[in-house]
Every structure is written in structure tokens, then in C-alpha cells.
Design a protein around this motif. Structure first.
Motif, short mmCIF file in Angstrom:
data_model
loop_
_atom_site.label_atom_id
_atom_site.label_comp_id
_atom_site.label_asym_id
_atom_site.label_seq_id
_atom_site.Cartn_x
_atom_site.Cartn_y
_atom_site.Cartn_z
N PHE A 197 0.84 -1.20 0.00
CA PHE A 197 0.00 0.00 0.00
C PHE A 197 0.87 1.25 0.00
N GLU A 198 0.50 2.23 -0.81
CA GLU A 198 1.13 3.55 -0.80
C GLU A 198 0.04 4.61 -0.92
N ALA A 199 0.23 5.72 -0.26
CA ALA A 199 -0.68 6.86 -0.38
C ALA A 199 0.15 8.06 -0.87
N LYS A 200 -0.32 8.71 -1.91
CA LYS A 200 0.43 9.81 -2.51
C LYS A 200 -0.46 11.03 -2.72
N HIS A 201 0.17 12.20 -2.58
CA HIS A 201 -0.51 13.44 -2.95
C HIS A 201 -0.11 13.79 -4.38
N VAL A 202 -1.07 14.11 -5.21
CA VAL A 202 -0.81 14.53 -6.59
C VAL A 202 -1.59 15.80 -6.86
N SER A 203 -1.17 16.55 -7.85
CA SER A 203 -1.90 17.76 -8.23
C SER A 203 -3.22 17.35 -8.87
N ARG A 204 -4.15 18.27 -8.92
CA ARG A 204 -5.46 17.97 -9.49
C ARG A 204 -5.35 17.54 -10.94
N SER A 205 -4.38 18.10 -11.68
CA SER A 205 -4.23 17.73 -13.09
C SER A 205 -3.76 16.29 -13.26
N CYS A 206 -3.15 15.71 -12.22
CA CYS A 206 -2.69 14.31 -12.28
C CYS A 206 -3.75 13.35 -11.76
N ASN A 207 -4.75 13.88 -11.09
CA ASN A 207 -5.74 13.02 -10.43
C ASN A 207 -6.90 12.75 -11.39
N LEU A 208 -6.74 11.71 -12.21
CA LEU A 208 -7.73 11.42 -13.24
C LEU A 208 -8.99 10.78 -12.67
N CYS A 209 -9.76 11.59 -11.99
CA CYS A 209 -11.04 11.11 -11.47
C CYS A 209 -12.05 12.24 -11.62
N SER A 210 -13.02 12.06 -12.53
CA SER A 210 -13.99 13.13 -12.82
C SER A 210 -15.40 12.75 -12.41
N LEU A 211 -15.52 11.78 -11.51
CA LEU A 211 -16.83 11.25 -11.17
C LEU A 211 -17.50 11.94 -9.98
N ALA A 212 -16.74 12.67 -9.19
CA ALA A 212 -17.29 13.21 -7.94
C ALA A 212 -18.51 14.11 -8.18
N LYS A 213 -18.47 14.94 -9.22
CA LYS A 213 -19.59 15.83 -9.49
C LYS A 213 -20.84 15.05 -9.89
N LEU A 214 -20.63 13.90 -10.56
CA LEU A 214 -21.78 13.08 -10.94
C LEU A 214 -22.52 12.58 -9.71
N ALA A 215 -21.77 12.30 -8.65
CA ALA A 215 -22.37 11.75 -7.44
C ALA A 215 -23.34 12.72 -6.79
N LEU A 216 -23.13 14.03 -6.98
CA LEU A 216 -24.00 15.03 -6.35
C LEU A 216 -25.44 14.90 -6.82
N GLY A 217 -25.62 14.42 -8.05
CA GLY A 217 -26.96 14.30 -8.59
C GLY A 217 -27.57 12.92 -8.42
N ARG A 218 -26.92 12.06 -7.66
CA ARG A 218 -27.41 10.70 -7.47
C ARG A 218 -28.01 10.54 -6.07
N ALA A 219 -28.99 9.67 -5.96
CA ALA A 219 -29.62 9.42 -4.66
C ALA A 219 -28.94 8.26 -3.93
N HIS A 220 -28.13 7.49 -4.64
CA HIS A 220 -27.49 6.32 -4.03
C HIS A 220 -26.12 6.11 -4.68
N SER A 221 -25.37 5.19 -4.15
CA SER A 221 -24.04 4.90 -4.68
C SER A 221 -24.13 3.97 -5.89
N ASP A 222 -23.15 4.08 -6.78
CA ASP A 222 -23.07 3.22 -7.96
C ASP A 222 -21.65 2.72 -8.08
N VAL A 223 -21.50 1.46 -8.44
CA VAL A 223 -20.19 0.84 -8.66
C VAL A 223 -20.24 0.13 -10.00
N TRP A 224 -19.20 0.38 -10.85
CA TRP A 224 -19.14 -0.29 -12.15
C TRP A 224 -17.92 -1.17 -12.21
#
Length: 224
Positions: A197-224
Motif C-alpha cells: 500500500f502507498e498513499a500519494k498526494h498529486v496535483s489535481r491535473s494528475c488526479n484522473l477522477c472526474s466522477l465526484a460531481k456526478l455523485a451530487l446528482g445521485r440518490a445512491h451509490s453506484d459501482v461499475w
């Protein structure tokens, strides 16, 4: 719509939209074409939310590539590209992010897990309550990411977050007496369940995760 009609429509939109909007639109057209081919030739029906996130990720990667073109000569050699990198062989990389809506007092958590070839192995979103502490929400996203990785049976993981405070707390480089401390304690307990296990800090431009805003409009969690 014929290709000539599509080109004319794009030229018309170019006068109405910003360059950034046009680039995102083109990326969206590409993922629609990609999803169509997957359905026609392989019988696969892709999740629309994941396709939207894919379009945003493509657009972000294209924007970073354009910014690198500005650098040349010695500057290009001296400056390390600020981009997402593949994990080592045998490892999985977990990118987590959080978005907040202060008006509705809600937060959205996003998780994307990729292998050493950059292939997306899992993605997840979750809606949560926003208590007013952004770092706490980022820690919550990190914990959610580890939970998804554990459920997937992963053994060697790299957790990346664009929250420096959360990364330092997980790595015990910083102490805290606030509410976030207990969330981080849960993360530190969970990381013991992984072989590596490793935990790292990266800049926002390196953090390829764009799903957080989608979650705001959801009533429940989704996993794909």
C-alpha cells in the motif's frame, strides 16, 4: 445526420460556444461513437455515466497535452510533465476525488481504479453529507476508494488524492485532533488489509477522477 450536416453544425456551434466547450463536445461525440461500436459489434451496453466521465477524462488529457506543447528545449527537459502516470507492474492505482455543494449540504465522492496499462478496472460514485470540512470529505473519498479496492480483492494499491492534508495524515506525517482524525484512523486500519500500500498526494491535473460531481446528482451509490 450526414457528415456534411455535422460539420456545418459544429461550425455554427463554434460561433456560440467557447473553445473549451467545443473540445468537450468533440470528446463526447467520440465516446458516443465508441459506445455505438461496442453495442453494434460486441453487444455491450455501456453505462452513460461512465461514458460522460470518459469524455471529461479525454478532454482533460487533451488539454494537458496542449499545455506541454508550449514547453520546448531545455524547459521541456527540466520540467517534469504534470500528468497521471501508470502504476508499476502488479499494482493498481486508486484515484479519488470529492466535490461539494454547500447550498444542498451534500458532497460527492468519486473513485477510479486503473491497472498498469491504464485500463479502468472499477469506478464508483457515492453521495454523502457535507459537514463544512472539505478535507474531511476528501478523506471520506479515500476511504470509499479503499473499500472498493478491498471488495475487488486487490492486493497491491497506490492511493492518489489531490488533498495534501489527507495524504500526510494517512502517511502519519501530520497529526490532527479534529473530526478528520477518526476518518483517517479507519483508512489506516483498512490499508493493513492490502499486501502492498502507498498513499500519494498529486496535483489535481494528475488526479484522473472526474466522477465526484456526478455523485451530487445521485440518490445512491453506484459501482461499475
Amino acid at each position: 445526420m450526414r457528415s456534411s450536416d455535422m460539420l456545418g453544425e459544429l461550425m455554427r456551434l463554434q460561433k456560440m460556444l467557447s473553445r473549451a466547450d467545443i473540445e468537450l463536445l468533440v470528446a463526447t461525440f467520440w465516446v458516443i461513437w465508441y459506445a455505438r461500436n461496442k453495442f453494434v459489434f460486441e453487444g455491450l451496453k455501456l453505462n452513460p455515466n461512465l461514458l460522460l466521465a470518459k469524455a471529461e477524462a479525454i478532454n482533460e488529457a487533451f488539454s494537458r497535452t496542449k499545455s506541454l506543447d508550449v514547453l520546448h528545449g531545455e524547459n521541456l527537459q527540466k520540467k517534469k510533465p504534470n500528468v497521471w502516470t501508470l502504476p508499476p507492474h502488479g499494482w493498481m492505482k486508486i484515484n479519488v476525488d470529492a466535490a461539494t455543494d454547500k447550498e444542498s449540504q451534500c458532497s460527492g465522492l468519486g473513485v477510479v481504479i486503473r491497472d498498469n496499462q491504464g485500463k479502468c478496472m472499477a469506478a464508483a460514485i457515492k453521495k454523502s453529507k457535507f459537514t463544512g470540512d472539505v478535507s474531511y470529505v476528501e478523506a471520506e473519498a479515500a476511504e470509499w476508494g479503499l473499500y472498493i479496492a478491498k471488495e475487488a480483492g486487490l492486493k497491491a494499491v497506490i492511493l492518489e488524492t489531490d488533498s495534501l492534508e489527507v495524504a500526510n495524515l494517512i502517511n502519519k506525517r501530520k497529526a490532527s485532533s479534529t473530526e478528520i482524525f477518526w476518518r483517517v484512523k479507519e483508512i489506516q486500519a483498512m490499508k493493513q488489509e492490502f499486501s502492498l500500500f502507498e498513499a500519494k498526494h498529486v496535483s489535481r491535473s494528475c488526479n484522473l477522477c472526474s466522477l465526484a460531481k456526478l455523485a451530487l446528482g445521485r440518490a445512491h451509490s453506484d459501482v461499475w
